[in-house]
Write a protein that holds these residues in place. Sequence first.
Motif, PDB file in Angstrom:
ATOM      1  N   UNK A   1       3.984 -18.163   6.379  1.00 56.19           N
ATOM      2  CA  UNK A   1       5.296 -17.510   6.341  1.00 56.19           C
ATOM      3  C   UNK A   1       5.071 -15.999   6.283  1.00 56.19           C
ATOM      4  N   UNK A   2       5.407 -15.320   7.382  1.00 55.12           N
ATOM      5  CA  UNK A   2       5.239 -13.880   7.487  1.00 55.12           C
ATOM      6  C   UNK A   2       6.605 -13.219   7.653  1.00 55.12           C
TER       7      UNK A   2
ATOM      8  N   UNK B   1       6.063   3.636   5.931  1.00 58.38           N
ATOM      9  CA  UNK B   1       6.541   3.376   4.568  1.00 58.38           C
ATOM     10  C   UNK B   1       5.978   2.065   4.039  1.00 58.38           C
ATOM     11  N   UNK B   2       6.103   1.004   4.815  1.00 55.52           N
ATOM     12  CA  UNK B   2       5.681  -0.308   4.335  1.00 55.52           C
ATOM     13  C   UNK B   2       4.162  -0.422   4.255  1.00 55.52           C
ATOM     14  N   UNK B   3       3.464   0.234   5.130  1.00 55.73           N
ATOM     15  CA  UNK B   3       2.009   0.237   5.064  1.00 55.73           C
ATOM     16  C   UNK B   3       1.530   0.845   3.746  1.00 55.73           C
ATOM     17  N   UNK B   4       2.190   1.934   3.331  1.00 51.41           N
ATOM     18  CA  UNK B   4       1.819   2.590   2.079  1.00 51.41           C
ATOM     19  C   UNK B   4       2.262   1.753   0.877  1.00 51.41           C
ATOM     20  N   UNK B   5       3.502   1.249   0.923  1.00 57.01           N
ATOM     21  CA  UNK B   5       4.022   0.481  -0.213  1.00 57.01           C
ATOM     22  C   UNK B   5       3.196  -0.771  -0.477  1.00 57.01           C
TER      23      UNK B   5
ATOM     24  N   UNK C   1       1.892 -11.458   6.005  1.00 57.25           N
ATOM     25  CA  UNK C   1       1.681 -10.304   6.864  1.00 57.25           C
ATOM     26  C   UNK C   1       3.038  -9.726   7.258  1.00 57.25           C
ATOM     27  N   UNK C   2       3.087  -8.410   7.432  1.00 58.21           N
ATOM     28  CA  UNK C   2       4.308  -7.719   7.839  1.00 58.21           C
ATOM     29  C   UNK C   2       4.117  -7.157   9.247  1.00 58.21           C
ATOM     30  N   UNK C   3       5.169  -7.237  10.067  1.00 54.65           N
ATOM     31  CA  UNK C   3       5.187  -6.611  11.385  1.00 54.65           C
ATOM     32  C   UNK C   3       6.468  -5.801  11.505  1.00 54.65           C
TER      33      UNK C   3
ATOM     34  N   UNK D   1       3.809 -12.411  15.457  1.00 55.44           N
ATOM     35  CA  UNK D   1       2.931 -11.744  14.505  1.00 55.44           C
ATOM     36  C   UNK D   1       1.702 -12.559  14.167  1.00 55.44           C
ATOM     37  N   UNK D   2       1.546 -13.754  14.744  1.00 50.44           N
ATOM     38  CA  UNK D   2       0.415 -14.596  14.366  1.00 50.44           C
ATOM     39  C   UNK D   2      -0.581 -14.695  15.490  1.00 50.44           C
TER      40      UNK D   2
END
Length: 356
Positions: free
Chosen positions: A62-63, A77-81, A94-96, A355-356
């Motif tokens: 579940x991504x 932003x999300x990469x840093x958070x 994982x986030x995309x 994303x997979x």
Amino acid sequence: MTSVWYDAPSHAAGAALATNPANADLDIRSTGVRVSVDDLAEVSAHARELGLTENPEGLQTLDVEIQATDPTAVGTFWDVALGGLQDPLRRGPAFAVRKLEEPRPLRNRIHVDVVRPEAEVIRARAGREPSGAFGVMLADVEGNEADLVPGDPLPGTTDWLALFSAMVFYPNATPQFVTTVAELADAADLPLLIDVRREGVLLDSGKDRWEGDDGADPRFVALAQQIEAAAKELGLRADPAPLRFVQFGIDAMDVPAVRAFWTRLLGYEEDPRMFLTDIRDPRGLNPVLFFQQLEEARQQRNRIRFELAVPEELLAQRIATAVSAGGRVLSENPYLVADPEGNEVLLGTRKTCPST
């Protein structure tokens, strides 16, 4: 990498795969083990020798997808958070971040909780003042929110942190250490998430499972202390930097209906505590979801949606489950499904989910 899940009767039974081959990612649980490796042939032969049973139900992931009119700014932003859109230790989710053609200005009904070591949270905030009811919320330039929460030391231990889950990471840990940890968890009769990577071994209690009726559960603290002693004997030193816990909250007008949809679709189990709405993966491989009462309906589509990848042979069954649980199929190939209140999940296989 190719993945396979083997049912197993104990942590130690799954840990028996930790030496073969050395470059595999193993997610060892009290009920089995997921192995991710470039070539499964050697692992499969070893699993057969050990009498482990392959089970495709353990392979779902579940991504998350965030849709943005400015993917670069939102992605930064999300990469840093998060400390990386993809977990550096290859744990989910994982986030995309993908392009959105038209702005959606209303607040999402899906929001994200991220818990990391205090030093990493301070770095991620980078001088920005958090807000929100608990004073921990940060938002990207398009209004997607993250509650970025600093963790605390786990009472009674030196290496462990309480990040909703109790966690510790030992770089360069050996197969001998993995075997010892598995045997200690079995002897304590406590389920433990043992994630073996070439970088080291991450140990995780699962959300709240380190807690007792009044603070830290003495049984879990005793297990954590035994693990610390075993690590010290082998000369291992904990590194908190890679640790992170991620969960998702869904705002809903009809919490029971929306909660039931996601529980059935994901094959999750409900947290038995009466005051919580959490649902969780019984194998501890995918993120916790929780549900909050929404006072006024929001008709706009979220900018955040889930991506669920399952083995190809299970896809039709999952789509049928989604519909029978009150969902609607919005499109096909890949399948986009909405829950009873319009929260979306892209449902496909590893070949069809982007994303997979």
